[in-house]
Design a protein around this motif. Structure first.
Motif, PDB file in Angstrom:
ATOM      1  N   HIS A 189      37.807  40.989  46.356  1.00 21.93           N
ATOM      2  CA  HIS A 189      37.907  40.911  45.194  1.00 21.93           C
ATOM      3  C   HIS A 189      37.096  39.595  44.537  1.00 21.93           C
ATOM      4  CE1 HIS A 189      40.995  44.003  44.778  1.00 21.93           C
ATOM      5  NE2 HIS A 189      41.450  43.553  45.885  1.00 21.93           N
ATOM      6  N   ARG A 190      36.020  39.788  44.041  1.00 20.74           N
ATOM      7  CA  ARG A 190      35.202  38.607  43.580  1.00 20.74           C
ATOM      8  C   ARG A 190      35.156  38.566  42.195  1.00 20.74           C
ATOM      9  NH1 ARG A 190      34.492  35.871  47.500  1.00 20.74           N
ATOM     10  NH2 ARG A 190      32.945  34.867  46.530  1.00 20.74           N
ATOM     11  N   ARG A 191      35.995  39.288  41.460  1.00 23.59           N
ATOM     12  CA  ARG A 191      35.973  39.282  39.920  1.00 23.59           C
ATOM     13  C   ARG A 191      37.498  39.371  39.549  1.00 23.59           C
ATOM     14  NH1 ARG A 191      33.007  39.204  35.321  1.00 23.59           N
ATOM     15  NH2 ARG A 191      31.024  39.529  36.728  1.00 23.59           N
ATOM     16  N   THR A 215      39.409  29.587  42.567  1.00 29.85           N
ATOM     17  CA  THR A 215      38.100  30.273  42.388  1.00 29.85           C
ATOM     18  C   THR A 215      36.842  29.598  42.397  1.00 29.85           C
ATOM     19  OG1 THR A 215      38.703  29.828  39.829  1.00 29.85           O
ATOM     20  CG2 THR A 215      39.534  31.779  40.835  1.00 29.85           C
ATOM     21  N   VAL A 220      34.248  32.588  42.964  1.00 28.68           N
ATOM     22  CA  VAL A 220      34.849  33.560  42.335  1.00 28.68           C
ATOM     23  C   VAL A 220      34.742  33.619  40.791  1.00 28.68           C
ATOM     24  CG1 VAL A 220      36.681  35.390  42.067  1.00 28.68           C
ATOM     25  CG2 VAL A 220      36.139  34.440  44.282  1.00 28.68           C
ATOM     26  N   THR A 221      34.432  34.555  40.186  1.00 25.48           N
ATOM     27  CA  THR A 221      34.488  34.481  38.783  1.00 25.48           C
ATOM     28  C   THR A 221      35.714  34.836  38.140  1.00 25.48           C
ATOM     29  OG1 THR A 221      33.535  36.797  38.407  1.00 25.48           O
ATOM     30  CG2 THR A 221      32.012  34.915  38.585  1.00 25.48           C
ATOM     31  N   PHE A 222      36.197  34.674  37.018  1.00 24.53           N
ATOM     32  CA  PHE A 222      37.448  34.859  36.381  1.00 24.53           C
ATOM     33  C   PHE A 222      37.346  34.880  35.081  1.00 24.53           C
ATOM     34  CE2 PHE A 222      38.412  30.289  36.523  1.00 24.53           C
ATOM     35  CZ  PHE A 222      38.889  30.318  35.071  1.00 24.53           C
ATOM     36  N   SER A 223      38.329  35.789  34.145  1.00 21.89           N
ATOM     37  CA  SER A 223      38.453  35.607  33.022  1.00 21.89           C
ATOM     38  C   SER A 223      40.125  35.397  32.749  1.00 21.89           C
ATOM     39  CB  SER A 223      38.182  37.173  32.195  1.00 21.89           C
ATOM     40  OG  SER A 223      36.735  37.446  32.587  1.00 21.89           O
ATOM     41  N   THR A 239      37.068  43.344  31.249  1.00 20.96           N
ATOM     42  CA  THR A 239      36.552  42.192  31.963  1.00 20.96           C
ATOM     43  C   THR A 239      35.849  42.591  33.346  1.00 20.96           C
ATOM     44  OG1 THR A 239      38.494  42.113  33.421  1.00 20.96           O
ATOM     45  CG2 THR A 239      38.560  40.574  31.421  1.00 20.96           C
ATOM     46  N   ALA A 241      37.720  43.091  36.095  1.00 21.27           N
ATOM     47  CA  ALA A 241      38.464  42.563  37.162  1.00 21.27           C
ATOM     48  C   ALA A 241      38.700  43.473  38.153  1.00 21.27           C
ATOM     49  CB  ALA A 241      39.357  41.541  36.826  1.00 21.27           C
TER      50      ALA A 241
END
Length: 344
Positions: A189-191, A215, A220-223, A239, A241
């Motif tokens: 899981h990268r988003r 992250t 890792v990108t996140f919202s 998103t 995700a």
């Protein structure tokens, strides 16, 4: 009515001085006085035989304490809406207080400006030797005055400085959250998306701090989305995700219901991770991946640290580890185009 036994009576029966009886009862030696094991046992044997109980007022004067520990709660702890959350804390507090030979006094205090406050015109917090503070949020002004007035206390939950360092026992939310992010990243899981405020109470901020640290370290990108978003399901989908981290488990339960209605499979389409136990009443049979808050252990440790504050005047601060829960809502990221697994 039979006359109440006194220390003089015990001394006469044991053939020792009243001072010796007092020292044995308080489990200490006097200045330059050594009590032999035989003498101590003789005094204790008389105490057991007669059923003598030391006068609490006299012991309080002798020790400078009354062996009463206060528990102040900022929220009601007995109604069904909060019983599940607070019960483990109270069990731990009670267990450790009993082991320490102390009684507990529950302070509910009075409401000031719509909420409970420790200090008001009828405040009785000084009746106890020291106090354990329990609540999701603790008033910073109360903390500052406790410190300024040198009233012994320990907070259950990490607290920021309030005119000085605050003695506390908390859960290590940053480490637990980092471990869960690392677990999700390991599964591809990268988003990610973080559902929660990420601010306010220290426990909330600590979760988000651990999330951001992990992250960042992993690239890792996140919202981030508020839990009260009017279309949370649609916002999460937007998103992109593949894993959602919920600050509050009750919000995750509501989200799963919406996901089922919106044909979003959990965890095939989206993994869901919860950051601790529900703080709001909610029923679910879902085995969430997340972590367990050591609430009972925190209650026990709070009493231990309060004893340390009373004995040494120090400001202990400890964070207890959270146990990770390998639930059923986190799965390896499904590659694009891979069909969903058949539901049982």
């Amino acid at each position: 009515m039979a006359r109440r036994l006194t220390q003089q009576d015990i001394a006469r029966m044991a053939g020792v001085s009243q001072t010796t009886v007092s020292l044995v009862l308080n489990n200490r030696a006097g200045n330059g006085v050594r009590i032999s094991p035989e003498t101590r046992e003789r005094v204790l044997r008389v105490i057991r035989k007669t059923g003598y109980i030391a006068d609490p007022a006299a012991r309080r004067l002798a020790e400078g304490r009354n062996r009463i520990l206060g528990v102040f709660t900022y929220e009601a702890v007995f109604p069904a809406t909060s019983a599940d959350f607070y019960h483990p804390f109270l069990v731990g507090i009670e267990e450790r207080a009993e082991e320490a030979g102390c009684d507990l006094l529950l302070f509910t205090s009075a409401r000031v400006s719509g909420r409970r406050r420790i200090f008001h015109e009828d405040s009785r917090v000084r009746l106890a030797d020291g106090c354990v503070l329990l609540g999701r949020t603790v008033d910073s002004d109360d903390l500052a005055r406790l410190i300024a007035d040198q009233i012994p206390f320990v907070s259950v939950g990490r607290r920021d400085d309030a005119g000085g360092p605050v003695p506390y026992v908390g859960a290590d939310y940053p480490a637990a959250t980092r471990a869960l992010v690392q677990r999700a990243a390991h599964l591809g899981h990268r988003r990610l998306v973080y559902v929660g405020t990420g601010e306010g109470a220290e426990s909330t901020a600590d979760r988000f701090t651990g999330f951001v640290q992990a992250t960042t370290d992993l690239g890792v990108t996140f919202s981030r989305l508020p839990p009260d978003h009017p279309d949370l399901l649609g916002a999460v989908r937007a998103t992109g995700a593949t894993a959602a981290f919920f600050e509050e488990q009750a919000d995750a339960v509501s989200f799963l219901q919406a996901a089922a209605e919106g044909d979003l499979a959990i965890p095939d389409d989206l993994s869901v991770i919860t950051l601790g136990s529900a703080t709001r009443p909610v029923h679910t049979d879902t085995d969430f991946t997340g972590f367990r808050i050591p609430r009972r252990e925190m209650g026990r440790k709070a009493v231990e640290l309060l004893t340390k504050v009373l004995e040494t005047g120090t400001t202990p601060q400890e964070l207890l580890p959270c146990d990770l829960i390998e639930g059923s809502t986190l799965r390896r990221r499904r590659a694009s185009g891979t069909p969903r697994q058949e539901r049982p």
